[in-house]
Design a protein around this motif. Structure first.
Motif, mmCIF file in Angstrom:
data_model
loop_
_atom_site.group_PDB
_atom_site.id
_atom_site.type_symbol
_atom_site.label_atom_id
_atom_site.label_comp_id
_atom_site.label_asym_id
_atom_site.label_seq_id
_atom_site.Cartn_x
_atom_site.Cartn_y
_atom_site.Cartn_z
ATOM 1 N N PHE A 59 80.572 72.970 135.748
ATOM 2 C CA PHE A 59 79.432 73.124 136.652
ATOM 3 C C PHE A 59 78.224 73.547 135.825
ATOM 4 C CE2 PHE A 59 81.375 77.221 136.158
ATOM 5 C CZ PHE A 59 80.351 78.146 136.203
ATOM 6 N N ASP A 60 77.063 73.618 136.457
ATOM 7 C CA ASP A 60 75.834 73.973 135.757
ATOM 8 C C ASP A 60 75.779 75.494 135.609
ATOM 9 O OD1 ASP A 60 73.338 74.343 134.713
ATOM 10 O OD2 ASP A 60 72.290 73.055 136.155
ATOM 11 N N TYR A 64 74.269 78.401 138.250
ATOM 12 C CA TYR A 64 75.235 78.926 139.213
ATOM 13 C C TYR A 64 76.238 79.873 138.541
ATOM 14 C CZ TYR A 64 73.487 74.934 141.879
ATOM 15 O OH TYR A 64 72.687 74.030 142.515
ATOM 16 N N LEU A 66 80.349 80.988 139.340
ATOM 17 C CA LEU A 66 81.525 80.561 140.090
ATOM 18 C C LEU A 66 82.422 81.758 140.398
ATOM 19 C CD1 LEU A 66 83.246 78.165 141.145
ATOM 20 C CD2 LEU A 66 84.286 78.057 138.866
ATOM 21 N N LEU A 100 82.639 70.308 139.420
ATOM 22 C CA LEU A 100 81.685 70.825 140.404
ATOM 23 C C LEU A 100 80.254 70.443 140.053
ATOM 24 C CD1 LEU A 100 83.140 74.475 140.479
ATOM 25 C CD2 LEU A 100 83.764 72.585 141.980
ATOM 26 N N THR A 101 80.096 69.511 139.146
ATOM 27 C CA THR A 101 78.769 69.202 138.621
ATOM 28 C C THR A 101 77.821 68.648 139.678
ATOM 29 O OG1 THR A 101 79.611 67.043 137.903
ATOM 30 C CG2 THR A 101 79.599 68.833 136.282
ATOM 31 N N LEU A 134 80.374 78.583 144.741
ATOM 32 C CA LEU A 134 79.262 78.579 143.793
ATOM 33 C C LEU A 134 78.131 79.458 144.343
ATOM 34 C CD1 LEU A 134 78.977 74.859 142.637
ATOM 35 C CD2 LEU A 134 79.560 76.825 141.223
#
Length: 471
Positions: A59-60, A64, A66, A100-101, A134
């Motif tokens: 993910f970014d 974010y 998690l 989760l991108t 997120l």
């Protein structure tokens, strides 16, 4: 029989039967071989479960944070034993991940995926989906606080000093709702049984206003702390106490001592009440000439140690003796509360005469500035009190004071005094007594009040009584 053997049909039938038998035998061998191959294949395949395989989230991370993600899942692999061994113990390239991108803030249920699984193997994660959340990422700078644990378990008489630590502030990163709830970032240092300074590095934790631990990233994660541990100390002056008298024919020319101050250690509650040590006794009856003696310093009640334990006292004597009276030495009032002023009742002028004995040379230049005299009214309640007069001289010569005690009056606080004056104002409106009603105590006859007042003043005039005493 020969005819039958020569028959073409008989020969054909025999040939057919032989061919059928040969086919049957060959067919059975093929089936057995197929069965054996199938059995070998089924035996060579194996299934193996790998527990606790870590999940890698994508993910970014700049935007974010998690949370709520399970750390690992189980993976079941199926395939030939040699391939399983190679994949799990040699290559070790199989990875479990979630993607989760393309997702934004919120709670999501996403599939668990695998990559780098050899084509010859079958892989299946358990569970196949996980729920994650997120959060929008936030960073905040927060000051650090240090908590000292088990201060009551320090050895008796020891106390902690001012705590030093570094860094003083840290950066805290986490979900915005967590960051906004942070009340403090703290570290705890245990000082139980410590007799020397404590130097340590301790981890930092973030807490909300209810004392709940918050799952956030702290940078740096720990702090260097130094806690001084020592016994409280206080430096106080010494006062020489002369005991006994010099042998006949000798007089005291002076006493000096070194050091003039000592250091006490012990509980703060005890040291706060000690302002000097006055029990340094010098026995003059044993002095026959100029001498330097070592004198023990007494340990005050409640104190634990004194340093140094002895002082050197130099006693100078002479045969040429004399005495000198210094008049009107002022008596200082110490420990006075500004809201409860104190004043002298006796001696009324707050002064006294002092007679100093010693060598003529030693006493020749002495005056009132060489005399220290005071009374201590600390913690005394309003009203009249009799207190001891403390007196000493700069050369520690033998000294006699005109009086040893003083009568002190301490006034009520201003607010209480105002309240006490109200009844007097009421008395002004009450009928005044008859001026002719004053009665003599000896014969019961009436006496003029002005005459009575005059006589009263004559009896209470301290100057006249003092003059009579001197005459």
């Amino acid at each position: 029989m020969d005819k039958l053997l020569r028959s073409n049909w008989f020969v054909k039938i025999i040939a057919f039967l032989l061919a059928l038998m040969l086919y049957t035998v060959l067919s059975m061998e093929d089936q057995q071989q197929t069965s054996r191959n199938a059995l070998f294949t089924s035996v060579s395949k194996n299934t193996q479960s790998v527990n606790g395989v870590e999940i890698v989230p994508y993910f970014d991370e700049n935007k974010y944070v998690l949370t709520d993600m399970p750390r690992s899942v189980d993976v079941k692999l199926t395939g030939e034993s040699n391939l399983l061994t190679k994949a799990l113990k040699v290559d070790r390239r199989i990875e479990v991940y979630i993607d989760l991108t393309k997702l934004g803030p919120g709670t999501h249920t996403v599939p668990v995926k695998l990559k780098n699984v050899p084509d010859e193997l079958e892989a299946e994660p358990s569970p196949k989906q996980v729920k994650v959340t997120l959060h929008q990422k936030q960073t905040r700078q927060i000051p650090v606080s240090i908590d000292l644990k088990n201060k009551t378990k320090l050895p008796e008489g020891y106390e902690t000093g001012s705590v030093d630590f570094s860094p003083k502030t840290v950066y805290v990163t986490g979900p915005d709702e967590y960051i906004n709830r942070i009340e403090s970032v703290r570290a705890t240092v245990d000082v139980s049984n410590a007799k020397d300074k404590v130097e340590t590095r301790v981890p930092l934790r973030a807490y909300d206003s209810q004392g709940n631990l918050l799952d956030v990233l702290i940078d740096p994660k720990s702090v260097n702390v130094t806690v001084p541990i020592s016994k409280p100390e206080k430096t106080v002056p010494l006062r020489i106490n002369q005991k006994g008298d010099l042998p006949e024919g000798l007089t005291l020319a002076g006493i000096s001592f070194d050091p003039k101050e000592v250091t006490l250690s012990g509980p703060s509650s005890t040291l706060d009440n000690i302002n000097e040590i006055s029990g340094v006794d010098v026995d003059l009856s044993k002095i026959k000439e100029d001498s330097t003696v070592d004198v023990d310093v007494p340990l005050p009640d409640g104190a634990e140690s004194v340093s140094p334990k002895q002082v050197k006292v130099k006693v100078d004597v002479e045969k040429d003796t004399g005495s000198k009276t210094i008049k009107n030495v002022p008596i200082e009032i110490r420990g006075e509360n500004s809201e409860q002023p104190a004043s002298f009742v006796s001696p009324s002028d707050g002064k006294m005469d002092v007679t100093i004995s010693g060598s003529k040379k030693a006493i020749e230049g002495l005056d009132a500035s060489d005399i220290t005299s005071y009374v201590d009214v600390n913690n005394l309640e309003p009203g009249e009190h009799t207190v001891t007069i403390h007196a000493s001289n700069s050369k520690n010569l033998k000294m006699e004071t005109e009086v040893s005690e003083a009568a002190i009056s301490i006034k009520e606080p201003a607010s209480e005094t105002n309240g006490a004056e109200e009844p007097e104002q009421d008395n002004e409106t009450s009928p005044k007594p008859d001026v002719n009603s004053t009665t003599k105590e000896d014969d019961g006859q009436k006496e003029n009040p002005a005459v009575a007042k005059s006589k009263s003043e004559e009896k209470s005039d301290p100057n006249e009584s003092q003059t009579e005493g001197e005459n």
